[in-house]
Design a protein around this motif. Structure first.
Motif, PDB file in Angstrom:
ATOM      1  N   UNK A 289      45.117  44.383 -25.371  1.00  0.00           N
ATOM      2  CA  UNK A 289      45.913  43.282 -25.908  1.00  0.00           C
ATOM      3  C   UNK A 289      47.415  43.562 -25.752  1.00  0.00           C
ATOM      4  N   UNK A 290      47.843  44.718 -26.220  1.00  0.00           N
ATOM      5  CA  UNK A 290      49.277  45.033 -26.228  1.00  0.00           C
ATOM      6  C   UNK A 290      49.859  45.112 -24.815  1.00  0.00           C
ATOM      7  N   UNK A 308      40.369  36.012 -26.111  1.00  0.00           N
ATOM      8  CA  UNK A 308      39.045  36.606 -25.903  1.00  0.00           C
ATOM      9  C   UNK A 308      38.921  37.885 -26.737  1.00  0.00           C
ATOM     10  N   UNK A 309      39.986  38.667 -26.738  1.00  0.00           N
ATOM     11  CA  UNK A 309      39.988  39.892 -27.540  1.00  0.00           C
ATOM     12  C   UNK A 309      39.969  39.519 -29.022  1.00  0.00           C
ATOM     13  N   UNK A 310      40.713  38.486 -29.384  1.00  0.00           N
ATOM     14  CA  UNK A 310      40.608  37.885 -30.715  1.00  0.00           C
ATOM     15  C   UNK A 310      40.830  38.844 -31.875  1.00  0.00           C
ATOM     16  N   UNK A 425      29.510  39.900 -35.100  1.00  0.00           N
ATOM     17  CA  UNK A 425      30.924  39.886 -35.481  1.00  0.00           C
ATOM     18  C   UNK A 425      31.096  40.484 -36.862  1.00  0.00           C
ATOM     19  N   UNK A 426      32.095  41.309 -37.009  1.00  0.00           N
ATOM     20  CA  UNK A 426      32.339  41.954 -38.296  1.00  0.00           C
ATOM     21  C   UNK A 426      31.140  42.791 -38.683  1.00  0.00           C
ATOM     22  N   UNK A 427      30.676  42.602 -39.899  1.00  0.00           N
ATOM     23  CA  UNK A 427      29.523  43.382 -40.362  1.00  0.00           C
ATOM     24  C   UNK A 427      28.255  42.553 -40.371  1.00  0.00           C
ATOM     25  N   UNK A 428      28.341  41.318 -39.880  1.00  0.00           N
ATOM     26  CA  UNK A 428      27.165  40.441 -39.904  1.00  0.00           C
ATOM     27  C   UNK A 428      26.910  39.854 -41.271  1.00  0.00           C
ATOM     28  N   UNK A 429      27.907  39.970 -42.141  1.00  0.00           N
ATOM     29  CA  UNK A 429      27.760  39.436 -43.504  1.00  0.00           C
ATOM     30  C   UNK A 429      29.115  38.903 -43.947  1.00  0.00           C
ATOM     31  N   UNK A 507      37.735  42.376 -34.123  1.00  0.00           N
ATOM     32  CA  UNK A 507      37.955  41.738 -32.830  1.00  0.00           C
ATOM     33  C   UNK A 507      36.793  40.823 -32.491  1.00  0.00           C
ATOM     34  N   UNK A 508      37.145  39.754 -31.803  1.00  0.00           N
ATOM     35  CA  UNK A 508      36.113  38.855 -31.290  1.00  0.00           C
ATOM     36  C   UNK A 508      35.391  39.525 -30.112  1.00  0.00           C
ATOM     37  N   UNK A 509      36.151  40.342 -29.406  1.00  0.00           N
ATOM     38  CA  UNK A 509      35.612  41.077 -28.262  1.00  0.00           C
ATOM     39  C   UNK A 509      34.418  41.922 -28.686  1.00  0.00           C
ATOM     40  N   UNK A 510      33.354  41.858 -27.928  1.00  0.00           N
ATOM     41  CA  UNK A 510      32.182  42.697 -28.201  1.00  0.00           C
ATOM     42  C   UNK A 510      32.107  43.789 -27.147  1.00  0.00           C
ATOM     43  N   UNK A 511      31.321  44.781 -27.443  1.00  0.00           N
ATOM     44  CA  UNK A 511      31.064  45.778 -26.420  1.00  0.00           C
ATOM     45  C   UNK A 511      30.346  45.099 -25.256  1.00  0.00           C
TER      46      UNK A 511
END
Length: 970
Positions: A289-290, A308-310, A425-429, A507-511
């Motif tokens: 991102x940076x 996309x990186x979000x 995304x996040x912790x799924x909760x 981040x919105x970005x996933x592995x």
RNA sequence: GCCGGAGUGGCGGAAUGGCAGACGCGGCGGAUUCAAAAUCCGCUUCUGGAAACAGAGUGGGGGUUCAAGUCCCCCCUCCGGCACCA
């Protein structure tokens, strides 16, 4: 090469163009005119600056080149030719992105092996590209399917496999390091031995990763050690939910699934967990991102990557779970939220259907759990494709029967499960705050859950709407009265103080999922031992060759079975045979049967072009450094960054100097390549932190089609024009209904695809190149209009007539025309600066103007003129160049670009407009250097102006020297 | 819904805040030709006018400025990307 025996016809037409073009294409090939030596090779000139100009290499399909390919390729060719004339060493390579699904599908349909169809398609693409006269250094050509290319693709995979991301290294920005260094730190006790707390494969597991010290490294068994190390590797295996199509025998990408059925064949698709190779790209999210800030890229592309990186800032909060008896269990449910300030309004929780707590509850139901409802909901949600989820956004869900305590209100709140919460995304909760979140509001109103406003909405705010804006906190105890930003700060401090939450960036970005079950891709350099543990293949045993399968039909199966599984002899081997050092030689091992996705080969091809024949390294350090580092942009380090030691203040910058390709790759390819490059940079394998310094997207070449009143499309051959060319009236022949002409993408079904071979046959490659460059700005999407091509062909005919007599001799004059000379110098200046700013349409317009106004030139003038047109139309340029007598001096490609005389660019006298109240009323001829006073006097003295201002009072006169005079009079 | 980009003659397009429509296509007229093709010359934003010229005009509406296609605000349309991202 002499051209005496075949005197061309007098007129420049398709036949002559073909003769000239094929002749010089052969000559260029024979003499390897565009071969660019590397440093240290014979013919390399170190005194010249370098320019690395790269085209996105094509995926060679059976259909051949379409007119979109040559657009960017012609643009880059013009720039490269211009740069060579300006004295640059130019790296301009071409190759083939040849592994991947389309080739395999085509092979399955035709029954011909993908190796064969792909090689055939490559040969056809090469032939077509050569026919355009592009100045590629063909000696550097390779395909991603070549063994000595994918050798290094596999080698890079191993680099990622054997690396981990140290978030503290690299001045706190994080940096990849060798996995051995991690083990060393575990061993010496320098680093706490525990699972990687940032490992995506363990998120959602509640409080599992953090705070779980594994103890002394040396006391651990090998399984545990492996699990811990693997949680750090940049390449790791993880269970992932994929779109599995049993009929096709493969997982499908989301865009290949429509309405829960496969795009090809319409077979049912199920969401199925599968063990897959992943890349820990999320570790690089901040740097990816940076570092966008330092790139000379289109803003839109940078924005797309950033989104996309979000990156989003917020907090993780633990909500204590209540057990079966309704008492604190000691466990908690962790959520990520960007609005921790609204926690007092969190009236319920929602977890993703895949969340571990759901599975757990189904096994151990709570008193209020409706087991059947829960089971059937989870089952239903699991089989829903992402696309179905997107189409129907009506909220669904069930109560799990589980409760947690809201740590702020200390109230018991219910935990629901719904597919609007995503496991990935996040912790799924989430903590649901219906009053301040639209989605939670919809859910709460549908299921009658309580809503408590904790941000005061504006006075006229409707009661039946959530309020997501800023305002003073209410109903929030110690936060009351604070703004959203202030409340966030205060609640995070409070959460941290009470050890129930912390500041957190998400981040919105996933592995990056990197496994495919297909045949036509790079094999992984990985084997599995009898216990299922993976081992890398030793570097000196690479490449792991793709076995030649005769049966590459996908197996129809309910269980995912990669195609390479059919190569049983290849799959089952021994540690010694496969090249695994850390197992006894005769250990039976099983090769990884997944293959890499199509992106793999395109992730690093720009590096291989620096030194494509190197068999010791992906490219020599010297070649990589020469072509990738831009000295004028770099701070030269005292010590070269070879060791892997990060030197933030001395790093070289650069990358490919100009990368041209379609905007459709704005995110995936360009992000993946940046990721690999950064890892290689961290490991000291490459010299720059970014792969592509300047990026440019050529626009789409569209075509025409027709649209009925109901907006459905009609193919062009089903429509006729019953009006005139000026006032067209289009009708659909079958129905006699009027249709309107629109611009649409070229597609087989609309019958509006243009084949470049046909255009070249009718006009020649030089005309084709000119036409595509003249259509409009390179970055704009433009409709192909066959009718317009003839104008560019006529330009070449005029150029030919301007330089060649009827009898085929050179047409020259001894008489030097100062006017021609002046216009020629202006042409040189204009075309040069237009090429620099990639404005080819205006450069060609300038050539038009020059040719239209020129009758005949001297030899020297013709010599200059030929150099100016040569980058655009290299064949006619080379022909005229040699006719001018440069037989022995080689190609026009290396003739120096003419140096114009600045003095000839300014006129002595100019005509400027005189305005009254902003409207042009007259024009006056004045000396170019006339001062404002003289201009004002001249303007007022003009008879027409004098007449018009008669009786009016002149209030003000604005004079822009050299431009215009505006008289304010009324 | 969010984020980009773009709306200029019949068409593709040009124009560092300074003559809107360069250049090309198409169209009209003319030259050349027995004729045609090709080529060359002229005209070609719209309205009025024989012309000189006048008025209007860069998706729509407002504004800043001596001057706006260009800068600012609001709106419309089209294209591309993302899309339940907490």
């Amino acid at each position: 090469m002499t051209d005496t025996q075949s005197q061309p016809a007098n007129r420049y037409d398709a036949a002559l163009a073909d003769k000239i073009e094929t002749r010089w294409q052969q000559w260029w090939d024979q003499h390897q005119v565009y071969k660019q030596p590397n440093p240290g090779e014979p013919g390399f000139d170190p005194s010249r600056p370098k320019f690395y100009c790269l085209d996105m290499f094509p995926y060679p399909s059976g259909a051949g080149l379409h007119v979109g390919h040559p657009e960017g390729y012609t643009a880059s060719d013009i720039i490269c030719r211009y740069k060579r004339m300006r004295g640059f060493n130019v790296l301009h390579p071409m190759g083939w992105d040849a592994f991947g699904l389309p080739a395999e599908q085509y092979a399955i349909q035709t029954g011909v092996h993908p190796e064969v169809t792909t090689r055939t398609a490559i040969d056809n693409f090469r032939r077509q590209l050569k026919r355009f006269g592009f100045s590629y250094d063909w000696s550097r050509e390779f395909g991603t399917i070549d063994e000595d290319y994918y050798h290094w693709t596999q080698w890079i995979f191993l680099k990622l496999y054997n690396a981990w991301f140290d978030p503290e290294a690299g001045n706190g920005r994080g940096r990849a390091r060798h996995i051995d260094e991690l083990v060393e730190e575990f061993y010496t006790g320098k680093r706490r031995v525990r699972l990687n707390p940032n490992a995506a494969e363990y998120t959602g597991a509640g409080d599992l990763p953090d705070g779980t010290d594994a103890g002394e490294w040396s006391s651990l068994d090998s399984e545990t050690k492996h699990a811990i190390i693997d949680s750090y590797r940049l390449a790791y295996l993880s269970q992932q939910t994929v779109n599995w199509c049993p009929k096709l025998g493969t997982a499908l990408a989301n865009e290949e699934v429509i309405d829960g059925k496969s795009e090809r064949g319409g077979y049912p698709v199920f969401r199925k967990p599968l063990r897959q190779w992943m890349f820990r790209i999320t570790a690089y999210a901040d740097r990816l991102l940076d570092d966008l800030a330092n790139l000379d890229w289109p803003e839109s592309t940078k924005t797309q990557q950033a989104e996309w990186i979000g990156r989003s800032e917020g907090a993780e909060i633990d909500f204590p779970l209540l057990d079966l008896r309704g008492e604190k269990s000691g466990e908690s449910l962790r959520v990520f939220t960007t609005r921790p300030d609204t926690i007092f309004g969190a009236t319920y929780m929602v977890v993703a259907p895949e969340h571990p707590i759901v599975e757990l509850t189904m096994e151990l139901p709570h008193p209020e759990t409706d087991e059947n409802a829960l089971r059937s909901y989870v089952q239903w949600a699991r089989n829903r494709s992402d696309i179905e989820r997107q189409e129907n956004k009506e909220k669904t869900g069930v109560f799990t029967g589980v409760y947690v305590i809201n740590p702020a209100t200390r109230k018991k709140i219910p935990v629901w499960t719904s597919d609007y919460v995503l496991m990935g995304y996040g912790t799924g909760a989430i903590m649901a705050v219906p009053a301040q979140d639209t989605r939670d509001w919809e859910f709460a109103t549908k299921f009658n859950l309580p809503i408590v406003r904790t941000v005061q909405p504006p006075q006229d705010w409707p009661d039946d709407q959530p309020f997501t804006g800023d305002g003073p906190a209410i109903n929030s105890d110690f936060l009351n009265g604070l703004s959203v930003a202030e409340a966030k700060q205060k609640i995070i401090a409070w959460l941290q103080q009470h050890h129930i939450g912390a500041r957190r960036v998400n981040y919105r970005l996933r592995d990056w999922l990197f496994s495919r079950q297909r045949y036509w891709g790079e094999p992984f350099p990985i084997v599995f031992d009898p216990r299922g543990q993976h081992h890398p293949v030793a570097e000196d045993k690479l490449p792991v060759r793709l076995p030649r399968l005769t049966d590459y039909q996908p197996a129809e199966s309910d269980e995912p079975t990669p195609l390479l599984g059919k190569a049983t002899d290849w799959v089952h081997t021994t540690a010694a045979e496969a090249g695994v050092a850390d197992l006894p030689p005769d250990t039976p091992v099983r090769r990884e049967t997944n293959t890499m996705p199509g992106w793999a080969g395109s992730c690093w091809y720009y590096l291989r072009f620096c030194d494509p024949k190197n068999s010791n390294r992906f490219a020599s350090r010297e070649a990589e450094r020469y072509w990738m580092v831009t000295p004028e942009l770099s701070v030269e380090p005292e010590e070269v960054h070879d060791s892997g030691t990060f030197q933030p203040h001395t790093q070289r910058v650069g990358g490919v100097d100009l990368y041209i390709g379609g905007a459709e790759h704005a995110v995936l390819h360009l992000l993946y390549a940046r990721f690999w490059h950064k890892v290689l940079f961290d490991l000291g394998e490459v010299s720059t932190p970014e792969p592509f310094h300047k990026l440019f997207h050529q626009g789409l070449i569209t075509s025409h089609a027709f649209q009925r009143a109901d907006r459905s499309l009609v193919a062009i051959d089903e429509v006729e024009n019953r009006g005139t060319d000026d006032k067209p009236a289009y009708f659909e022949i079958k129905t006699n209904q009027p249709v309107t002409q629109i611009v649409a993408k070229m597609s087989k079904s609309l019958k509006n695809v243009v084949n470049p071979d046909d255009v070249i046959a009718s006009y020649g490659a030089d005309t084709f190149r000119l036409y595509e460059m003249y259509m409009g700005p390179l970055e704009a999407s433009k409709p192909w209009n066959t009718r317009d091509i003839v104008g560019l062909h006529r330009l070449l005919q005029k150029i030919w007539r301007l330089c060649i007599n009827e009898d085929g001799s050179l047409r020259l004059t001894e008489t030097h025309s100062p006017d021609t000379e002046k216009r020629l110098h202006r042409l040189v200046a204009k075309v040069g600066s237009d090429i620099e700013r990639l404005s080819f349409n205006t450069a060609i317009a300038a050539i038009f103007e020059f040719v239209n106004d020129t009758d005949i030139m001297t030899r020297v003038q013709t010599d200059w003129f030929v150099r100016v047109i040569a980058p655009f139309t290299p064949h006619i340029g080379e022909e005229l160049w040699h006719r001018l007598g440069h037989h022995d001096k080689g190609s026009v490609a290396f003739a120096p670009w003419p140096v114009h005389d600045e003095k000839l660019l300014v006129d002595d006298e100019i005509e400027i407009p005189v305005q009254i109240l902003g409207k042009v009323r007259s024009k006056i001829i004045v000396p170019a250097k006339a001062d404002p006073k003289a201009l004002e006097a001249a303007a007022l003295a003009d008879p027409r102006i004098a007449e018009l201002i008669e009786g009016k009072s002149v209030r003000k006169v604005i004079v822009v020297p050299g431009k215009m005079v505006n008289i304010v009079a009324n």
